[in-house]
Design an enzyme around this catalytic site. Structure first.
Site, short mmCIF file in Angstrom:
data_model
loop_
_atom_site.label_atom_id
_atom_site.label_comp_id
_atom_site.label_asym_id
_atom_site.label_seq_id
_atom_site.Cartn_x
_atom_site.Cartn_y
_atom_site.Cartn_z
N GLU A 246 -6.69 5.81 -3.29
CA GLU A 246 -7.08 5.48 -4.67
C GLU A 246 -8.37 6.23 -4.92
O GLU A 246 -9.35 6.02 -4.21
CB GLU A 246 -7.32 3.98 -4.84
CG GLU A 246 -6.07 3.13 -4.81
CD GLU A 246 -5.09 3.44 -5.92
OE1 GLU A 246 -5.49 4.04 -6.94
OE2 GLU A 246 -3.91 3.10 -5.76
N CYS A 280 -13.58 2.95 -11.21
CA CYS A 280 -12.64 4.08 -11.32
C CYS A 280 -11.75 3.91 -12.56
O CYS A 280 -11.14 4.86 -13.01
CB CYS A 280 -11.83 4.26 -10.06
SG CYS A 280 -11.17 2.74 -9.42
#
Ligand code: ADP
Length: 476
Positions: A246, A280
């Site tokens: 990720e 993020c």
């Protein structure tokens, strides 16, 4: 306070340590974290390797009990652990407590999941043959985590790893050892057999890399920067090791003419600036159609200038400090680049507060184009840029004009455009009239394109990564 490594059930110090500093108050030292060496990471991998078979054979009830204990204690101590988290990472107290509660809920969710792991039994295409599809643990999984969610990201990797019968070595981010240590302390008292969970602090390129390179570590789950993720991918691919990444985002928030202006501004403030923009999933690109553009920008400016930036633990703070000096300098560098490329920058100054910390005013860059670096590279700070577009079609094209694909949002009252966007936004998560950040804990999290690689994290989809599938044929 010393944050020690946990190896095979024993807490271990190291000769060298790393100081844990509060980004809201540089005179406040939280403690000193161990700096693991090659011998310690190898010992942790050994311990996990030895403990893995017995844990793989544990019953769902044993796994439930361990995970439920961990989740229960985290939830009971969310105020205290959330305060610790905010003190070391710099997000506001409300955000720190919220993240901690989420970690507790994740453990509770996966406690339940350990009872629900199912397989399939099918009739074979051949007469009398039975086919059974089951899931087995992988063995030892290496978990490498970033600093921006110091307890939730470790939780959403550790909980499914344990629920599905794996042994774990966790390598947390250097900047946030206190939260990882507190979590490890709870896990160590949960009834989990010694060696099933191990914690080693230390620099990524040494301790993280040792995990990635060890043939006894079956799989790596990583959350962090794109550059590190690419390196881990290459190393894992060379060994044919399973991995999950990720990484960054450059998440678009589209605002159409027919949007409710208040909803759009609130979703943008929350998505782009809360948690100091250090998510993020942050809405770093605000893509706004012509007829609402000026009203949206004016109202957003008003909201930004009213936001209270301050000490993470002060009750009225809405935006905490940036995590460290390196990140603050990077934020400033990107604002300079944006200005050099023709964007109009407002905000972004360093702020003086009662305590010395990495305080930065939220910044908005207007009159930008999709080609500018500010719209192509992840900044990871309290900075958003605005791209003016003609209509929905151009907005969608600009939203997808990125190497990333984590989260994408749209504010509109048009069902037609919302439905079209849900279907055509190139992202793993799509939000309608909601911020791009802030997600549920029981459903998959992850992205497409350059943001993520491998199976999704969280929810029951986590089984895809943390188990391997076996197909058995039997002629009774
Ligand atoms: P950031 O720039 O946000 O700190 P990184 O990708 O550098 O993001 O860090 C995320 C995690 O990856 C941290 O735990 C870090 O220590 C670890 N890490 C950094 N470099 C490596 C590497 N070469 N191999 C394995 N892990 C690494």
């Amino acid at each position: 306070m010393n944050y020690r490594n946990l190896i095979g059930g024993a807490w271990q110090d190291t000769a060298e340590t790393l100081t844990n500093v509060n980004p809201s108050d540089l005179s406040d030292i939280l403690g000193h974290a161990a700096l693991g060496d090659a011998a310690q990471i190898n010992a942790a991998i050994d311990a996990a390797h030895s403990a893995a078979p017995a844990w793989a054979a544990s019953t769902p009830q044993q796994r439930f009990d361990v995970l439920d204990f961990i989740g229960t204690e985290i939830l009971a101590r969310k105020q205290e652990l959330g305060t610790l988290l905010s003190r070391e990472e710099g997000k506001t107290l409300a955000e720190g407590i919220g993240e901690t509660a989420r970690a507790g809920q994740i453990f509770k969710f996966f406690a339940g999941e350990s009872l629900r792991l199912r397989g399939d039994k099918l009739a074979s295409v051949r007469p009398n043959v039975e086919v059974e599809v089951t899931r087995s643990p992988l063995g030892v999984v290496g978990l490498i985590t970033p600093w921006n969610f110091p307890i939730a990201i470790p939780a959403w990797k550790i909980a499914p790893a344990l629920a599905y019968g794996n042994a774990v070595v966790l390598k947390p981010a250097e900047l946030v050892p206190a939260s990882a240590h507190a979590l490890a302390d709870i896990i160590a008292r949960s009834g989990l057999p010694a060696g099933v969970f191990n914690l080693v602090f230390g620099p990524g390129r040494k301790i993280g890399a040792a995990l990635v390179d060890s043939p006894r570590v079956t799989a790596i789950s990583f959350t962090g920067s794109v550059a590190t993720g690419r390196g881990i991918a290459a190393a894992c691919a060379a060994q044919l090791k399973k991995f999950q990444l990720e990484m960054g985002g450059k998440n678009p928030m589209v605002v159409l003419d027919d949007a409710d202006l208040d909803v759009a501004v609130e979703a943008s403030v929350n998505g782009a600036f809360y948690s100091t923009g250090q998510r993020c999933t942050a809405s770093s690109r605000l893509i706004v159609t012509d007829a609402i553009h000026d009203r949206f920008v004016a109202q957003l400016h008003d909201r930004l200038s009213a936001l209270r930036v301050g000490h993470a633990l002060a009750p009225d703070t809405q935006i905490g400090p940036v995590v460290d000096a390196r990140q603050l300098e990077q934020n400033e560098r990107y604002l300079q680049i944006a200005q050099d490329e023709g964007g109009i920058v407002q905000g972004g100054a360093r702020l003086i507060r009662a305590t010395e910390g990495f305080y930065m005013a939220p910044a908005l860059v207007t009159e930008t184009t999709s080609a500018m670096r500010i719209n192509r590279e992840e900044v990871f700070g309290p900075i958003a840029s605005v791209i003016r577009v003609r209509d929905y079609d151009e907005a969608l094209a600009v939203a997808n004009d990125t190497d990333f694909g984590l989260s994408a949002g749209i504010c509109t009252s048009s069902l037609k455009h919302a439905s079209h966007f849900r279907a055509h936004a190139q992202a793993g998560m799509v939000m309608v009239n909601l911020p791009t950040a802030g997600v549920d804990y029981h459903v998959p999290f992850g992205g497409t394109k350059g943001s993520s690689f491998g199976p999704r994290e969280q929810g029951s989809y986590a089984a895809e990564f943390y188990t391997t599938v076996k197909t058995a044929y039997t002629l009774p």
